[in-house]
Design a protein around this motif. Structure first.
Motif, PDB file in Angstrom:
ATOM      1  N   THR A 141       0.812  -1.233   0.000  1.00 15.83           N
ATOM      2  CA  THR A 141       0.000   0.000   0.000  1.00 15.83           C
ATOM      3  C   THR A 141       0.837   1.271   0.000  1.00 15.83           C
ATOM      4  O   THR A 141       0.304   2.358   0.114  1.00 15.83           O
ATOM      5  CB  THR A 141      -0.917   0.048   1.250  1.00 15.83           C
ATOM      6  N   HIS A 142       2.168   1.159  -0.131  1.00 13.52           N
ATOM      7  CA  HIS A 142       3.014   2.359  -0.069  1.00 13.52           C
ATOM      8  C   HIS A 142       3.577   2.759  -1.433  1.00 13.52           C
ATOM      9  O   HIS A 142       4.528   3.538  -1.485  1.00 13.52           O
ATOM     10  CB  HIS A 142       4.183   2.148   0.908  1.00 13.52           C
ATOM     11  N   ASP A 149       5.758   1.342   7.956  1.00 13.67           N
ATOM     12  CA  ASP A 149       4.874   0.616   8.874  1.00 13.67           C
ATOM     13  C   ASP A 149       5.731  -0.066   9.937  1.00 13.67           C
ATOM     14  O   ASP A 149       6.552  -0.938   9.617  1.00 13.67           O
ATOM     15  CB  ASP A 149       4.074  -0.454   8.124  1.00 13.67           C
ATOM     16  N   HIS A 236      -0.403  -2.251  13.537  1.00 12.90           N
ATOM     17  CA  HIS A 236       0.863  -1.587  13.209  1.00 12.90           C
ATOM     18  C   HIS A 236       0.682  -0.091  13.324  1.00 12.90           C
ATOM     19  O   HIS A 236      -0.432   0.412  13.445  1.00 12.90           O
ATOM     20  CB  HIS A 236       1.336  -1.964  11.793  1.00 12.90           C
ATOM     21  N   HIS A 238       1.523   3.259  11.129  1.00 12.31           N
ATOM     22  CA  HIS A 238       1.971   3.838   9.865  1.00 12.31           C
ATOM     23  C   HIS A 238       2.470   5.243  10.177  1.00 12.31           C
ATOM     24  O   HIS A 238       1.780   6.031  10.811  1.00 12.31           O
ATOM     25  CB  HIS A 238       0.788   3.858   8.884  1.00 12.31           C
TER      26      HIS A 238
HETATM   27 ZN   LIG Z   1       1.402   2.039   5.924  1.00 11.92          ZN
END
Ligand SMILES: [Zn+2]
Length: 275
Positions: A141-142, A149, A236, A238
């Motif tokens: 997703t980055h 993360d 996590h 972010h």
């Molecule tokens: Zn992230």
């Protein structure tokens, strides 16, 4: 991210003598647009209510008036100040005039430059170590994003990677999963750094934020407790640093961290780091 738009209108036939704003409209307790009618022109100001900058995008519709600057106006306004934005001059004095505007705004200074010497602390307690899940430009997703993360279990204390002023927070959300519907439903803290960039921490647990907008926080200060809220596949934290752009958007920035064994470094996916 806050973005607001509104259309207003001010009408006149000239000559009132101004002793204060003839018009004032405030946005999210952040700043007010004020207009003063001087008889042959209207002066428009931005009065900030907060410590940080905002960037405005202003379009103006006019009748019998002309602006003293290029339109649309894109300008970053400092915090805690009243700043002149533009003036609208009446073309034919004595004849009716009017204007209305459409405003979009975003927190931050589009001219801010990240301090090249800035070194970030790992965003957890001293002596603890955690692994990095996704790193900068991570494939899940980055993509296109300089974000990290940290694999913090739920309830892990989160500490500020860099000091500054808290701009905005949320901790009312309860749910987390990898569903785009939840992209705006992560509990977060946004901190403005002294160079005008922002640190953004997200996925705090429900009611897990320990600071409020306007608070001054020091590097390493406790700001909340990690969780799994919003667009998230598991517990996590972010973290990303971003700056505001003239295009009324933001861009993330690669930043270095101070680590126990690896010194000052960019963090790598899969690697574990001790603070
Ligand atoms: Zn992230």
């Amino acid at each position: 991210m806050l973005i607001s738009g509104l259309l207003i209108a001010l009408l006149g036939i000239s000559s009132p003598v101004s002793t204060g704003p003839d018009y004032s409209e405030c946005y999210e307790n952040t700043f007010c647009i004020e207009a003063e009618d001087t008889g042959n022109r209207v002066d428009i100001y931005v009065r900030s209510l907060v410590d940080w900058e905002v960037t405005i995008f202003l379009e103006v519709e006019m009748a019998n008036m002309r602006p003293d600057t290029a339109m649309p106006l894109v300008q970053s306004m400092p915090g805690k100040k009243r700043t002149h934005a533009l003036s609208l001059k009446v073309r034919d004095i004595g004849y009716p005039w009017s204007f209305s505007y459409n405003l979009t705004w975003i927190p931050g200074d589009a001219g801010a430059r990240h301090d090249a010497d800035a070194v970030y602390e790992l965003p957890f307690a001293k002596g603890r170590s955690f692994a990095v899940g996704q790193g900068f430009q991570g494939r899940e997703t980055h993509q296109g994003t300089y974000a990290i993360d940290f694999l913090l279990p739920e309830g892990t204390p989160v500490h500020a990677a860099r000091g500054g002023t808290v701009v905005d927070t949320a901790d009312r959300f309860t749910e987390g999963k990898l569903d785009p519907v939840l992209k705006a439903a992560g509990n977060f803290v946004t901190i403005r750094h002294d160079d005008g960039t922002f640190g953004y921490y997200v996925h705090f647990r429900h009611q897990g934020v320990a600071v409020r907008a306007g608070d001054r926080v020091e590097t390493g200060q406790l700001i909340g407790y990690s969780g799994n809220t919003g667009y998230s596949s598991g517990p996590h934290l972010h973290f990303e640093v971003f700056s505001t752009t003239k295009e009324m958007s933001s861009r993330t920035l690669p930043v270095r961290f101070r680590t126990g064994r690896h010194g000052v470094t960019y963090l790598e996916e899969g690697q574990r780091y001790r603070r």
